[in-house]
Design a protein around this motif. Structure first.
Motif, PDB file in Angstrom:
ATOM      1  N   ILE A  86     -39.122 -46.422   3.159  1.00 31.49           N
ATOM      2  CA  ILE A  86     -39.304 -45.130   3.355  1.00 31.49           C
ATOM      3  C   ILE A  86     -40.344 -44.604   2.372  1.00 31.49           C
ATOM      4  O   ILE A  86     -40.245 -44.740   1.196  1.00 31.49           O
ATOM      5  CB  ILE A  86     -37.816 -44.259   3.228  1.00 31.49           C
ATOM      6  N   PRO A  87     -41.208 -43.830   2.833  1.00 30.12           N
ATOM      7  CA  PRO A  87     -42.306 -43.326   1.838  1.00 30.12           C
ATOM      8  C   PRO A  87     -41.552 -42.024   1.036  1.00 30.12           C
ATOM      9  O   PRO A  87     -40.584 -41.633   1.443  1.00 30.12           O
ATOM     10  CB  PRO A  87     -43.524 -42.646   2.754  1.00 30.12           C
ATOM     11  N   ASP A  88     -42.219 -41.855  -0.061  1.00 32.19           N
ATOM     12  CA  ASP A  88     -41.823 -40.677  -1.088  1.00 32.19           C
ATOM     13  C   ASP A  88     -41.629 -39.512  -0.320  1.00 32.19           C
ATOM     14  O   ASP A  88     -40.989 -38.539  -0.394  1.00 32.19           O
ATOM     15  CB  ASP A  88     -42.581 -40.758  -2.408  1.00 32.19           C
ATOM     16  N   ALA A  89     -42.741 -39.040   0.291  1.00 29.20           N
ATOM     17  CA  ALA A  89     -42.907 -37.845   1.410  1.00 29.20           C
ATOM     18  C   ALA A  89     -42.945 -38.221   2.581  1.00 29.20           C
ATOM     19  O   ALA A  89     -44.326 -37.738   3.065  1.00 29.20           O
ATOM     20  CB  ALA A  89     -43.866 -36.939   0.519  1.00 29.20           C
ATOM     21  N   PRO A  90     -42.237 -38.551   3.447  1.00 27.57           N
ATOM     22  CA  PRO A  90     -42.368 -38.991   4.826  1.00 27.57           C
ATOM     23  C   PRO A  90     -42.869 -37.806   5.652  1.00 27.57           C
ATOM     24  O   PRO A  90     -42.452 -36.432   5.430  1.00 27.57           O
ATOM     25  CB  PRO A  90     -41.156 -39.454   5.261  1.00 27.57           C
ATOM     26  N   ARG A  91     -43.600 -37.959   6.824  1.00 29.16           N
ATOM     27  CA  ARG A  91     -44.054 -36.852   7.522  1.00 29.16           C
ATOM     28  C   ARG A  91     -43.146 -36.344   8.324  1.00 29.16           C
ATOM     29  O   ARG A  91     -43.080 -35.300   8.893  1.00 29.16           O
ATOM     30  CB  ARG A  91     -45.224 -37.334   8.577  1.00 29.16           C
ATOM     31  N   HIS A  92     -41.957 -37.014   8.516  1.00 32.89           N
ATOM     32  CA  HIS A  92     -41.062 -36.726   9.515  1.00 32.89           C
ATOM     33  C   HIS A  92     -39.615 -37.091   8.717  1.00 32.89           C
ATOM     34  O   HIS A  92     -39.652 -37.778   7.902  1.00 32.89           O
ATOM     35  CB  HIS A  92     -40.966 -37.493  10.746  1.00 32.89           C
ATOM     36  N   PRO A  93     -38.544 -36.375   9.117  1.00 36.18           N
ATOM     37  CA  PRO A  93     -37.071 -36.677   8.514  1.00 36.18           C
ATOM     38  C   PRO A  93     -37.102 -38.357   8.778  1.00 36.18           C
ATOM     39  O   PRO A  93     -36.982 -38.734   9.806  1.00 36.18           O
ATOM     40  CB  PRO A  93     -36.116 -35.913   9.196  1.00 36.18           C
ATOM     41  N   ALA A  94     -36.910 -39.107   7.551  1.00 33.93           N
ATOM     42  CA  ALA A  94     -36.801 -40.600   7.625  1.00 33.93           C
ATOM     43  C   ALA A  94     -35.286 -40.855   7.583  1.00 33.93           C
ATOM     44  O   ALA A  94     -34.453 -40.647   6.594  1.00 33.93           O
ATOM     45  CB  ALA A  94     -37.820 -41.095   6.686  1.00 33.93           C
ATOM     46  N   TYR A  95     -34.786 -41.993   8.401  1.00 36.47           N
ATOM     47  CA  TYR A  95     -33.478 -42.620   8.199  1.00 36.47           C
ATOM     48  C   TYR A  95     -33.540 -44.275   8.436  1.00 36.47           C
ATOM     49  O   TYR A  95     -34.296 -44.619   9.305  1.00 36.47           O
ATOM     50  CB  TYR A  95     -32.776 -41.898   9.717  1.00 36.47           C
ATOM     51  N   ARG A  96     -32.487 -44.774   7.905  1.00 41.73           N
ATOM     52  CA  ARG A  96     -32.325 -45.937   7.883  1.00 41.73           C
ATOM     53  C   ARG A  96     -31.704 -46.400   9.229  1.00 41.73           C
ATOM     54  O   ARG A  96     -32.076 -47.343   9.792  1.00 41.73           O
ATOM     55  CB  ARG A  96     -31.570 -46.708   6.892  1.00 41.73           C
TER      56      ARG A  96
END
Length: 228
Positions: A211-221
């Motif tokens: 998961i990037p430090d500043a994802p372009r979208h809300p990121a989920y596992r």
């Protein structure tokens, strides 16, 4: 925060592993496509999609073997062809019905779909696979028949998944304002298009993806991590 009333989900890499499609479904279709077309090629539905494949390739008139070779090449390329996806779906139906495989689901997906439905959310699928193939996937899943969970299905006949207009059409078909819809996918360009159409977005980054430090979208596992 805007209330989410419906969720639209991708399949590969989102509800299910990419490897199931790549390592099970694609080889199954590749191996059986020539015989399937030889035995079903005179049926109206198969004839229609063979014609659409030839038209997509710019072939005016072609021997059936030439179209078969074209489709086999497209399977190897994972071409996002509506005609190819439709024909693959017909072949996969035989494998599902014969019990040769079940569709993979990530462990938490089935329970989360049931939870969302119990909470009154409507669920939809938007995948590059044909609508019939999507229905087969969820009917013959490892968690049993999940088709009652879904209110509708969309494929590339609606439009390409990386184009904003496709999501505008989906919102119109669902009958909800885009801001009340959440789109889930593992492909950031698809999420970009959905967000441009006004959707909320959720980026599924299954392990071992980082998961990037500043994802372009809300990121989920996992689906369990999703915040509505």
């Amino acid at each position: 925060m805007t209330v989410i009333r419906a969720i639209v989900t991708d399949i590969e890499g989102t509800t299910s592993s990419i490897s199931f499609v790549k390592d099970v479904l694609f080889p199954y279709a590749y191996k059986r496509l020539p015989a399937f077309i030889e035995t079903h090629g005179d049926t109206p539905e198969v004839q229609h999609w063979l014609h659409e494949a030839a038209k997509e390739a710019g072939i005016v008139e072609a021997p059936r073997q030439e179209v078969i070779e074209l489709l086999l090449r497209w399977i190897k390329e994972d071409r996002k062809s509506t005609a190819l996806k439709a024909l693959q779906g017909m072949i996969w139906q035989e494998g599902y019905a014969g019990g040769e495989y079940q569709a993979h689901l990530y462990p938490e997906v089935s329970a989360k779909l049931h939870e969302w439905r119990a909470d009154g959310l409507h669920l939809y699928v938007y995948s590059s696979g044909s609508v019939p193939a999507q229905k087969l996937f969820f009917r013959y899943s490892e968690a049993g028949d999940l088709t009652p969970m879904f209110s509708g299905y969309f494929d590339t006949e609606t439009g390409p998944k990386r184009e904003q207009r496709s999501y505008e059409l989906i919102a119109d078909a669902i009958g909800e304002l885009p801001e009340h819809l959440l789109f889930l996918s593992d492909i950031v360009e698809e999420l970009d298009a959905a967000r441009a159409a006004g959707f909320r977005s959720g980026w599924l980054l299954r392990e071992p993806l980082e998961i990037p430090d500043a994802p372009r979208h809300p990121a989920y596992r996992t689906f369990d991590d999703i915040v509505l």
